[in-house]
Design a protein around this motif. Structure first.
Motif, PDB file in Angstrom:
ATOM      1  N   VAL A  51      14.372  -6.626 -23.373  1.00  0.00           N
ATOM      2  CA  VAL A  51      15.636  -6.323 -22.707  1.00  0.00           C
ATOM      3  C   VAL A  51      16.315  -7.627 -22.321  1.00  0.00           C
ATOM      4  CG1 VAL A  51      16.785  -5.099 -20.836  1.00  0.00           C
ATOM      5  CG2 VAL A  51      14.653  -4.193 -21.777  1.00  0.00           C
ATOM      6  N   LEU A  52      17.535  -7.792 -22.791  1.00  0.00           N
ATOM      7  CA  LEU A  52      18.331  -8.954 -22.439  1.00  0.00           C
ATOM      8  C   LEU A  52      19.260  -8.584 -21.290  1.00  0.00           C
ATOM      9  CD1 LEU A  52      19.333 -11.902 -23.414  1.00  0.00           C
ATOM     10  CD2 LEU A  52      21.290 -10.607 -24.255  1.00  0.00           C
ATOM     11  N   PHE A  53      19.190  -9.344 -20.195  1.00  0.00           N
ATOM     12  CA  PHE A  53      20.157  -9.179 -19.122  1.00  0.00           C
ATOM     13  C   PHE A  53      21.153 -10.321 -19.198  1.00  0.00           C
ATOM     14  CE2 PHE A  53      21.467 -10.694 -14.873  1.00  0.00           C
ATOM     15  CZ  PHE A  53      22.376  -9.676 -14.604  1.00  0.00           C
ATOM     16  N   SER A  54      22.447  -9.983 -19.167  1.00  0.00           N
ATOM     17  CA  SER A  54      23.485 -11.013 -19.213  1.00  0.00           C
ATOM     18  C   SER A  54      24.490 -10.814 -18.090  1.00  0.00           C
ATOM     19  CB  SER A  54      24.222 -10.977 -20.558  1.00  0.00           C
ATOM     20  OG  SER A  54      25.286 -11.923 -20.577  1.00  0.00           O
ATOM     21  N   ASN A  55      24.826 -11.916 -17.426  1.00  0.00           N
ATOM     22  CA  ASN A  55      25.975 -11.903 -16.527  1.00  0.00           C
ATOM     23  C   ASN A  55      27.249 -11.712 -17.350  1.00  0.00           C
ATOM     24  OD1 ASN A  55      24.492 -12.349 -14.224  1.00  0.00           O
ATOM     25  ND2 ASN A  55      25.280 -14.407 -13.833  1.00  0.00           N
ATOM     26  N   PRO A  56      28.302 -11.165 -16.757  1.00  0.00           N
ATOM     27  CA  PRO A  56      29.551 -11.019 -17.506  1.00  0.00           C
ATOM     28  C   PRO A  56      30.251 -12.335 -17.788  1.00  0.00           C
ATOM     29  CG  PRO A  56      29.828 -10.280 -15.234  1.00  0.00           C
ATOM     30  CD  PRO A  56      28.358 -10.518 -15.427  1.00  0.00           C
ATOM     31  N   ASP A  57      29.912 -13.407 -17.044  1.00  0.00           N
ATOM     32  CA  ASP A  57      30.591 -14.692 -17.230  1.00  0.00           C
ATOM     33  C   ASP A  57      29.856 -15.617 -18.190  1.00  0.00           C
ATOM     34  OD1 ASP A  57      28.435 -15.234 -15.608  1.00  0.00           O
ATOM     35  OD2 ASP A  57      29.583 -16.160 -13.983  1.00  0.00           O
TER      36      ASP A  57
END
Length: 254
Positions: free
Chosen positions: A76-82
């Protein structure tokens, strides 16, 4: 089961998602966007992406766990929107991580929007260093200049290297590890969740790797660095207090 799922949390970041999602979607097998409040979604969401809309705003860790539960990938990749990943960034993280049976977390080389290096591989915090970073002392001792060991400022390396912890802006996480650890700790109001995750992973024998072949750009707001007296400062202080209560042995790291 898909291989790599991605979770993106938006708290009113519709504009940023308009840039991130078209770049991220082709790099993953599954994409879930959690809209934490109104105004969180761009005009168009990539085909196949799923949207989870919260009735009321939730904490970051709650949203990450919600997104993880809505996906099926072994990673699972978690990414901030920025954050904006370069083409192949996810493949580089995944390609390395699968070669290490105990790799639980992998993070990329990160740059500021102007192209300069952003130090996201860090040592676990010390009490003294945290006091400097979160008080007016930072004016006298600028952390990103003086705390060279904490930020590994002299180590802009080009080969994978194990880390204490990695800034939680763009993290690839093994689902097996998340299941074992019980996911992100939802007791944190905001901040320190990434340090806590990496610390618990370390104690459970999971490796955390910095993979510079994977490259992203992060327009890091650094809100707590810009103002000393704000709700964000209070949240950070409370989160550090929670971390010390959970892991009192870390208080010895002066």
């Amino acid at each position: 089961m898909t291989d790599v799922s991605a979770v993106v949390i938006s708290h009113g970041h519709a504009e940023e998602l308009g840039t991130l999602l078209p770049v991220l979607a082709p790099q993953v097998d599954e994409l879930v966007v959690v809209a934490n409040r109104p105004g969180s979604l761009p005009a168009e969401v990539p085909r196949g992406a799923r949207v989870v809309e919260n009735v009321a705003p939730r904490r970051l860790a709650e949203n990450v766990n919600l997104g993880v539960a809505a996906t099926s990938g072994g990673w699972v990749l978690f990414s901030n929107p920025d954050v904006v990943p370069e083409p192949g960034a996810v493949a580089a993280l995944h390609g390395f991580a699968v070669t290490r049976r105990r790799c639980g977390i992998a993070g990329p080389r990160t740059s500021w929007p102007d192209g300069s290096w952003q130090p996201t591989r860090r040592s676990f915090p010390t009490v003294r260093g945290t006091l400097v970073r979160r008080t007016p002392l930072r004016r006298l001792f600028p952390p990103l200049e003086r705390q060279r060991d904490h930020y590994h400022l002299d180590e802009d390396i080009d080969q994978p290297l194990e880390a204490d912890w990695l800034l939680g802006a763009f993290l690839l996480m093994r689902r097996e590890m998340l299941d074992e650890l019980g996911g992100w700790d939802e007791g944190y109001r905001h901040y320190v969740e990434d340090i806590d995750l990496c610390y618990r992973a370390m104690r459970a024998g999971w490796e955390r790797w910095y993979v510079p072949a994977a490259q992203v750009t992060h327009d890091w707001a650094r809100i707590t660095d810009r103002r000393f007296l704000s709700r964000h400062t209070l949240w950070h202080a409370r989160s550090m207090g929670r971390f010390l209560r959970k892991h009192p042995e870390t208080a010895a790291r002066l």
